[in-house]
Design a protein around this motif. Structure first.
Motif, PDB file in Angstrom:
ATOM      1  N   ASP A 663       0.745  -1.210   0.053  1.00 50.06           N
ATOM      2  CA  ASP A 663       0.039   0.046  -0.156  1.00 50.06           C
ATOM      3  C   ASP A 663       0.879   1.266   0.059  1.00 50.06           C
ATOM      4  OD1 ASP A 663      -2.408   1.571  -0.085  1.00 50.06           O
ATOM      5  OD2 ASP A 663      -2.614   1.036   2.064  1.00 50.06           O
ATOM      6  N   ASP A 664       0.111   2.405  -0.642  1.00 50.37           N
ATOM      7  CA  ASP A 664       1.120   3.542  -0.664  1.00 50.37           C
ATOM      8  C   ASP A 664       2.207   3.342  -1.138  1.00 50.37           C
ATOM      9  OD1 ASP A 664      -0.922   4.632   0.960  1.00 50.37           O
ATOM     10  OD2 ASP A 664      -0.110   4.322   3.051  1.00 50.37           O
ATOM     11  N   PHE A 665       2.430   2.621  -2.477  1.00 50.31           N
ATOM     12  CA  PHE A 665       3.755   2.527  -2.981  1.00 50.31           C
ATOM     13  C   PHE A 665       4.300   3.924  -3.533  1.00 50.31           C
ATOM     14  CE2 PHE A 665       6.296   1.815  -6.651  1.00 50.31           C
ATOM     15  CZ  PHE A 665       7.292   0.814  -6.373  1.00 50.31           C
ATOM     16  N   GLY A 666       5.558   4.077  -3.401  1.00 52.12           N
ATOM     17  CA  GLY A 666       6.247   5.400  -3.884  1.00 52.12           C
ATOM     18  C   GLY A 666       6.503   6.333  -2.559  1.00 52.12           C
ATOM     19  N   THR A 667       5.996   6.213  -1.519  1.00 55.14           N
ATOM     20  CA  THR A 667       6.247   7.302  -0.383  1.00 55.14           C
ATOM     21  C   THR A 667       7.063   6.466   0.753  1.00 55.14           C
ATOM     22  OG1 THR A 667       4.101   6.456   0.801  1.00 55.14           O
ATOM     23  CG2 THR A 667       3.779   8.135  -0.731  1.00 55.14           C
ATOM     24  N   GLY A 668       7.334   5.161   0.584  1.00 51.01           N
ATOM     25  CA  GLY A 668       7.958   4.644   1.621  1.00 51.01           C
ATOM     26  C   GLY A 668       9.692   4.618   1.460  1.00 51.01           C
ATOM     27  N   TYR A 669      10.334   3.738   2.112  1.00 52.79           N
ATOM     28  CA  TYR A 669      11.887   3.820   2.085  1.00 52.79           C
ATOM     29  C   TYR A 669      12.439   2.461   1.720  1.00 52.79           C
ATOM     30  CZ  TYR A 669      10.213   7.514   5.443  1.00 52.79           C
ATOM     31  OH  TYR A 669       9.650   8.461   6.201  1.00 52.79           O
ATOM     32  N   SER A 670      11.665   1.777   1.154  1.00 52.94           N
ATOM     33  CA  SER A 670      12.209   0.312   0.767  1.00 52.94           C
ATOM     34  C   SER A 670      12.848   0.566  -0.713  1.00 52.94           C
ATOM     35  CB  SER A 670      11.540  -0.618   0.764  1.00 52.94           C
ATOM     36  OG  SER A 670      10.297  -0.465  -0.163  1.00 52.94           O
ATOM     37  N   SER A 671      13.789  -0.196  -0.913  1.00 50.42           N
ATOM     38  CA  SER A 671      14.592  -0.028  -2.375  1.00 50.42           C
ATOM     39  C   SER A 671      14.010  -0.815  -3.242  1.00 50.42           C
ATOM     40  CB  SER A 671      16.169  -0.421  -2.276  1.00 50.42           C
ATOM     41  OG  SER A 671      16.100  -1.788  -1.713  1.00 50.42           O
ATOM     42  N   LEU A 672      14.056  -0.659  -4.457  1.00 54.06           N
ATOM     43  CA  LEU A 672      13.740  -1.439  -5.745  1.00 54.06           C
ATOM     44  C   LEU A 672      14.263  -2.708  -5.553  1.00 54.06           C
ATOM     45  CD1 LEU A 672      13.839   0.889  -8.730  1.00 54.06           C
ATOM     46  CD2 LEU A 672      11.837   0.421  -7.270  1.00 54.06           C
ATOM     47  N   SER A 673      15.339  -3.253  -5.117  1.00 53.87           N
ATOM     48  CA  SER A 673      15.960  -4.684  -5.055  1.00 53.87           C
ATOM     49  C   SER A 673      15.222  -5.431  -3.942  1.00 53.87           C
ATOM     50  CB  SER A 673      17.328  -4.291  -4.882  1.00 53.87           C
ATOM     51  OG  SER A 673      17.354  -3.961  -3.503  1.00 53.87           O
ATOM     52  N   ARG A 674      14.687  -4.706  -3.098  1.00 50.44           N
ATOM     53  CA  ARG A 674      13.923  -5.277  -1.884  1.00 50.44           C
ATOM     54  C   ARG A 674      12.455  -5.471  -2.250  1.00 50.44           C
ATOM     55  NH1 ARG A 674      14.909  -2.872   4.120  1.00 50.44           N
ATOM     56  NH2 ARG A 674      16.899  -3.837   4.434  1.00 50.44           N
ATOM     57  N   GLU A 675      11.933  -4.652  -3.128  1.00 50.29           N
ATOM     58  CA  GLU A 675      10.446  -4.798  -3.826  1.00 50.29           C
ATOM     59  C   GLU A 675      10.634  -6.132  -4.616  1.00 50.29           C
ATOM     60  OE1 GLU A 675       8.145  -3.313  -2.757  1.00 50.29           O
ATOM     61  OE2 GLU A 675       8.897  -1.132  -2.312  1.00 50.29           O
ATOM     62  N   ARG A 676      11.633  -6.209  -5.468  1.00 49.88           N
ATOM     63  CA  ARG A 676      11.598  -7.463  -6.475  1.00 49.88           C
ATOM     64  C   ARG A 676      11.842  -8.711  -5.558  1.00 49.88           C
ATOM     65  NH1 ARG A 676      12.881  -7.435 -11.636  1.00 49.88           N
ATOM     66  NH2 ARG A 676      13.904  -5.284 -11.328  1.00 49.88           N
ATOM     67  N   ASP A 677      12.410  -8.670  -4.410  1.00 52.23           N
ATOM     68  CA  ASP A 677      12.536  -9.898  -3.531  1.00 52.23           C
ATOM     69  C   ASP A 677      11.352 -10.270  -2.648  1.00 52.23           C
ATOM     70  OD1 ASP A 677      15.038 -10.107  -4.728  1.00 52.23           O
ATOM     71  OD2 ASP A 677      15.926  -9.238  -2.969  1.00 52.23           O
ATOM     72  N   LEU A 678      10.444  -9.243  -2.708  1.00 48.41           N
ATOM     73  CA  LEU A 678       9.292  -9.386  -1.492  1.00 48.41           C
ATOM     74  C   LEU A 678       8.191 -10.569  -2.431  1.00 48.41           C
ATOM     75  CD1 LEU A 678       8.547  -6.073  -0.436  1.00 48.41           C
ATOM     76  CD2 LEU A 678       9.470  -8.045   1.130  1.00 48.41           C
ATOM     77  N   ALA A 679       7.723 -11.295  -1.648  1.00 50.92           N
ATOM     78  CA  ALA A 679       6.750 -12.120  -2.236  1.00 50.92           C
ATOM     79  C   ALA A 679       5.159 -11.587  -2.300  1.00 50.92           C
ATOM     80  CB  ALA A 679       6.631 -13.684  -1.308  1.00 50.92           C
TER      81      ALA A 679
END
Length: 763
Positions: A663-679
């Motif tokens: 939720d609220d993608f684009g306002t947080g602090y996670s990196s794109l590499s982490r996004e790719r690894d998330l299930a």
């Protein structure tokens, strides 16, 4: 007193404490005597109560058993009367049925036929009469040719013209044996007589003999005597010798029995104490008599005496133990009394003293204040210089504060790094500021290198009740509110902070009630449709929490959810949301919309619990839904910590076919590499990116890039907050998968959501 603490004249708080302690000692003896007398009185009253309760218990047992036996006797009397009626009715019905069968037979009557019918129909005699009243055939082959004489029951029926009649029990004219007869007219003008032996009827009724019942009741172990007095209150014929029947059946007792009430009395009969119970026997609404039950009280009195003695002995032992315990506690309290009210490090009164002091003088007569002094950096000081140095620093500060805060004001050492000054009479805010400046100056003077940093908060109070908990909480709120600011200043509590605190307290109280299942009507879910941008049909819903109370009205979700997270109430609140959402899914499935998915927002506090997945499984089983119809949404900002554990939870959810969205993608602090690894399965583009579409040219907007990024990572792209047609058109042009927002629908209740789906199908 704690070791090393000396009470001196320049210790005003100690003088107050000593004066109070001296006053307590003057009352000590009187109080101890009063306690002893009160406890002794309690035990004496308890002993008397035990004796009476024991005696009443056994008497009540006997009365209950007597009442039960009387009720049984009354019931059997009623059954006996009813049995006679029922048996007579059944025999009459039997004769009636037999008569119908014989009259309607199409074979000519003969002795053999009547004998056969008597055996088949279970009757004892069948006679066939001519119209003139002459027996022409008989089942027993006897009395053929006998003619009925006038006034005989057979002749009476013959001339009556009746089709049938069931007569009373009478003796047979020829044999003298008693029968019950029935008469039935035949088509040729003659008639049939059917008889059943009366001794069979008496055999059926013998089991209801009342004297036999009375003998059976007398076998009870509870009863030594049983008798029956008639409705005229005459004594039973076998009354015990020496029984004063007139006293037992007094006018009051008779009146009670006539009113349907039991009568209990004790009487000594021939030197034996007896307990009598007289129970009315009511049959058909009328008094049939009284059942008199007598119980020998000697064994019961011995039992009561033994039980009472045991109880009194036990109470005496308990009394001695209680008194010994009180004396021991009092002696120990003498040792603990001083330590309880003073901090052993500084010798200053502690929080217990503050509560006791305000409890003895709860009213403030003038404007005052509570000043909270917090040593902000004591943890760092202890780490850098050691605890011995930190303790010395606190003692030095306490000595300085003693010089600044004098009677009638009070200085309290709350905890290791926190002091409270209770100002009974202040000179207004300027005077408080001046006092706080002196406190800060004392800290600087003690440690010029600024090792000691103080944060000071002041709460002004007006004449009226003083509530130390509330004042300290308000002062702590001030320190939290100004945390990180200039530690040399003195900050004051104001009305706005109070209103904020009260509102937070009210919301927290409501949330705590919800967590234990109270006030559930204040909390509900609404559902915002999630629309497929290709077909513009509803593909799912997002469940959104709503809190509305009579006092606060509508409470915004960000406000009460933040409080729920701060107070650890988010877990029961989240379980409530999951349960309501799953019930809604069950309603959707029942209505034929099982393919619609419902998403629920969860917090990291919920997800990181070990019991989260088992609790979710339990709710799914409870509501009977397919877990594939459920989705969860988690804000992107929580992925900065615990990423591995969160991903592990995601894998457990995916194994249950639950869709996971960021939720609220684009306002947080996670990196794109982490996004790719998330299930995860989907990302929800924050509303801020959708709002910019109104001001930017399509080629300048980043929303399309986010959609492309989501697709490259294998995720669905969901746009939030779509309110205008040009936003929708842009999202369609860049291939966004789903959207939600006011353009299609506001969040609606469960019934309206179902109506939207029904209209969509009809269209």
């Amino acid at each position: 007193m704690p070791i090393g603490v000396k009470i001196t004249a320049n210790h005003p708080q100690a003088e107050v404490f000593v004066s109070r302690r001296h006053h307590i000692r003057l009352l000590d003896f009187r109080l101890a005597l009063l306690v002893f007398l009160v406890i002794a009185a309690i035990f004496l009253i308890t002993g008397y109560w035990v004796v009476q309760r024991t005696r009443n218990f056994y008497l009540a047992q006997m009365a209950a058993e007597a009442h039960r036996l009387a009720g049984s006797y009354s019931q059997q009397v009623v059954v006996s009367a009813q049995a006679e009626e029922i048996v007579a009715s059944l025999l009459a019905a039997k004769i009636d049925v037999a008569g119908d069968v014989i009259v309607q037979t199409d074979r000519p009557y003969s002795d053999a036929l009547l004998s056969q019918l008597a055996e088949v129909l279970g009757v004892d005699e069948i006679y066939a009469y001519t119209p003139a009243g002459v027996i022409r055939h008989a089942s027993n082959g006897r009395t053929i040719g006998w003619t009925a004489t006038p006034d005989h029951p057979v002749h009476t029926f013959m001339v009556s013209g009746q089709a049938s009649e069931i007569g009373p029990i009478r003796s047979d004219t020829e044999s003298g044996v008693y029968y019950q007869y029935g008469y039935f007219r035949t088509s040729d003008g003659g008639f049939i007589q059917i008889g059943v032996l009366a001794d069979k009827i008496q055999a059926l009724l013998s089991q209801f003999e009342l004297q036999k019942m009375l003998g059976e009741l007398a076998q009870s172990d509870y009863i030594q005597y049983i008798g029956f007095a008639d409705a005229a209150f005459n004594p039973p014929s076998d009354s015990p010798a020496g029984l004063d029947w007139a006293r037992l059946m007094s006018p009051d007792a008779r009146e009670a029995i006539q009113a349907g009430e039991d009568v209990h009395a004790t009487q000594t009969v021939a030197g034996t104490p007896m307990y009598f119970d007289l129970s009315p026997v009511i049959v058909g609404g009328e008094l049939h008599g009284s059942l008199v039950l007598g119980h020998d009280m000697r064994a019961t009195n011995n039992l009561i005496r033994n039980v009472t003695t045991a109880w009194l002995a036990a109470l005496g032992i308990i009394f001695l133990l209680v008194m010994a315990t009180l004396i021991g506690v009092r002696l120990r309290n003498r040792l603990l009394f001083q330590e309880y009210y003073f901090n052993p490090l500084t010798g200053l009164p502690n929080r217990h003293y503050l509560d006791a002091s305000l409890g003895s003088a709860p009213q403030a007569d003038t404007d005052g204040a509570l000043i909270l002094i917090n040593c902000q950096n004591m943890s760092l000081v202890n780490t850098l210089y050691g605890y011995a140095f930190g303790d010395q620093m606190i003692r030095s500060l306490a000595n300085e504060l003693k010089q600044l805060i004098r009677e009638p004001d009070q200085l309290i050492h709350m905890i290791s790094d926190r002091f409270v000054a209770l100002i009974r009479q202040s000179d207004g805010r300027d005077g408080l500021v001046s006092l706080c400046d002196h406190i800060q100056a004392a800290a600087v003077r003690l440690y010029p290198d600024k090792k000691l940093k103080l944060a000071i908060a002041a709460v002004e109070c007006h004449p009226g009740p003083l509530e130390p908990d509330k004042l300290i909480r308000q002062a702590s709120l001030v320190l939290r509110h100004h945390a990180g600011q200039n530690s040399q200043a003195c900050y004051f509590y104001d009305q706005a902070m109070e209103e904020t605190l009260e509102r937070q307290d009210q919301i927290e109280t409501i949330l705590r009630s919800l967590s234990v299942g109270q006030g559930l009507e204040q909390f509900s879910l609404v559902y915002q449709p999630i629309v497929d941008l290709k077909t513009m049909r509803i593909a799912g819903f997002e469940a959104l929490s709503r809190l509305k109370t009579a006092r606060l009205g509508f409470v915004p979700p960000p406000e009460f959810i933040a409080i729920a997270e701060q107070t650890q109430l988010i877990v029961p609140l989240g379980q409530r949301v999951l349960r309501l959402a799953c019930r809604f899914i069950a309603d959707l499935t029942k209505a034929g919309f099982g393919q619609i998915r419902v998403s629920v927002n969860i917090s990291a506090l919920e997800l990181l619990r070990d019991a989260f997945v088992p609790d979710l499984d339990a709710i799914v089983r409870e509501t009977g839904i397919d877990s594939a119809s459920l989705g969860v949404e988690l804000t992107e900002s929580v992925f900065s910590d615990n990423i591995d554990l969160i991903n592990e939870r995601f894998m457990q959810l995916k194994a249950r076919n639950i869709r996971i969205a960021i939720d609220d993608f684009g306002t947080g602090y996670s990196s794109l590499s982490r996004e790719r690894d998330l299930a995860v399965d989907a990302i929800k583009i924050d509303k801020s990116f959708i709002d910019r579409l109104l001001d930017l040219e399509p080629d300048q907007a980043m929303t399309g890039d986010i959609v492309s990024l989501a697709h490259r990572m294998g995720h669905l792209a969901i746009a939030e907050g779509v309110e205008f047609e040009n936003q929708r058109a842009y999202l369609q042009s860049v291939g966004c998968d789903l959207m939600q927002g006011y353009l299609f629908s506001k969040p609606v209740d469960a019934k309206t959501a179902l109506d939207l789906l029904q209209r969509q199908n009809e269209g």
